[in-house]
Design an enzyme around this catalytic site. Structure first.
Site, PDB file in Angstrom:
ATOM      1  N   HIS A   1      21.032 -10.411  30.300  1.00 54.84           N
ATOM      2  CA  HIS A   1      20.618 -11.175  31.491  1.00 54.84           C
ATOM      3  C   HIS A   1      20.166 -12.591  31.104  1.00 54.84           C
ATOM      4  CE1 HIS A   1      19.449 -11.789  35.600  1.00 54.84           C
ATOM      5  NE2 HIS A   1      19.539 -10.504  35.906  1.00 54.84           N
TER       6      HIS A   1
ATOM      7  N   GLU B   1      26.418 -11.275  34.341  1.00 51.70           N
ATOM      8  CA  GLU B   1      26.030  -9.924  33.940  1.00 51.70           C
ATOM      9  C   GLU B   1      27.239  -8.985  34.031  1.00 51.70           C
ATOM     10  OE1 GLU B   1      22.473  -8.908  36.394  1.00 51.70           O
ATOM     11  OE2 GLU B   1      22.740 -11.007  37.014  1.00 51.70           O
TER      12      GLU B   1
END
Length: 396
Positions: free
Chosen positions: A211, A353
């Site tokens: 992330h 992501e």
């Protein structure tokens, strides 16, 4: 030391706020980080800063707190080292999840993104998970998920690190004892090569990702919507007002979701007549990658890219996963001082992501068409492996 730090067992250390120049002292990293600011203890486990380098001028700094990327320093078009990720620069802010919660750079698990109603059904048994997002579960539980656990370091070289975590049966409600690793390798082609692996002793769901928040402009005090983005996807999965996919899979043609021809994010992110941008305050959606075919992803095809016309730095993303969540920092702009004391504005950065589609356990259980290949289940004897590469270069 206040009460929260007593509970966490955090030693507070002062940090030096410097730009990505490495100037001032030999103890600093090229990105200006002070390693002593990460030398602490959280929940009885030691935390530290790890520096990885290659022979091409790239430096990546990580911490075993959450298996997080703290900085990525790469040369810009003039050869100047430039830190291209947003984060904190001390363990205090990472671990103080009440005052400064963040998923900055983390290795997310057990399940990245959202699962509706915080529940899954496996072999006919209902498992109630720990909700942390409007009755749903996000990123495996957020503050109680893997991003806020101290990983063990099981292998290390000058250019690679392997973080390991054991998640017990019932962790945030998920079944099975899961043993997982996140390996980060800095390649000489200026790529950060990430491999997530996991095994379990009971059938469960798994969906790991990184992330990191990317700003390639070299100045994260300003918004980053001037960055030019490309997403190799013909389709995407619309979500409701709570960011849960509706189950539809739609074509991007004629919508602000179409990034098949690269363009500045600013050209479409302001189109609040489009309900998805209005609801998310920007981009926070899952794209169905064209790079995933016949049940597997092609790591030779670019899944997405980002380019800064200011620094000339280009990021290319590769993955073997079917989906890519793209998030444009819609809830930044909190006024909290971050790395080097900078207060990040809204839309300062972009996250890529790699993932199974959000809420895949629910959609597959209900046999939603088009979701069957986004398989999140892991059984005993099977090995989960997810691959993600962030490659940096200067765009010619």
């Amino acid at each position: 030391m206040n009460n929260i730090h007593k509970i966490l067992g955090i030693g507070i250390t002062s940090t030096l706020m410097l730009s990505c120049s490495g100037a001032g002292t030999n103890s600093l990293t090229a990105s200006g980080l002070n390693p002593t600011a990460f030398d602490s203890t959280v929940n009885g486990k030691r935390t530290e800063l790890i520096k990885l380098t290659n022979h091409s001028g790239m430096e990546v700094c990580l911490t075993n707190y959450g298996g997080r990327v703290v900085s990525i320093c790469v040369p810009d078009k003039n050869g100047r080292p430039t830190d291209v990720v947003c984060s904190y620069d001390n363990i205090h802010q990472y671990a103080d999840t009440l005052k400064t919660p963040s998923d900055f750079g983390s290795s997310v698990g057990r399940y990245a993104n959202r699962i509706k109603n915080a529940q899954i059904v496996i072999n006919g048994k209902l498992y109630k998970l720990r909700p942390n997002d409007n009755g749903n579960i996000l990123h495996g539980g957020g503050n109680t998920g893997w991003m806020n656990k101290v990983y063990d370091i099981t292998a290390k070289t000058d250019s690679s690190i392997t973080f390991a975590i054991t998640s017990p049966d019932g962790d945030n409600g998920f079944p099975g004892t899961v043993k997982a690793t996140a390996t980060y390798i800095v390649r000489n082609n200026n790529s950060l090569d990430i491999t997530f692996k996991a095994t379990t002793d009971k059938e469960t769901v798994i969906n790991m990702t990184n992330h990191s928040y990317f700003n390639l402009n070299g100045d994260p005090s300003k918004e980053g919507i001037n960055q030019v983005m490309y997403i190799n996807a013909d389709k995407w999965t619309p979500a409701d007002s709570l960011y849960i996919p509706t189950g539809e899979i739609k074509d991007v043609t004629g919508t602000p979701m179409d990034f098949r021809k690269p363009h500045a994010i600013s050209e479409t992110i302001t189109d609040t007549t489009f309900d998805q941008i209005h609801n998310a305050h920007g981009y926070d959606q899952n794209w169905c990658l064209n790079t995933f075919k016949d049940g597997k992803g092609d790591l030779k095809d670019v899944a997405a890219s980002l380019y800064s016309p200011i620094t000339g730095i280009q990021l290319q993303v590769y993955t073997n996963e079917p989906g890519l969540q793209v998030y444009t920092g819609n809830f930044q702009g909190t006024g909290i001082p971050c790395k080097h004391g900078i207060k990040y504005p809204k839309h300062v950065s972009v996250c890529f992501e790699s993932q199974k589609y959000p809420d895949s356990p629910t959609k597959i259980a209900s046999k939603t068409p088009g979701w069957e290949f986004s398989n999140p289940y892991l059984k005993p004897g099977q090995k989960y492996e997810s691959h993600l590469i962030y490659k940096f270069s200067i765009k010619k």
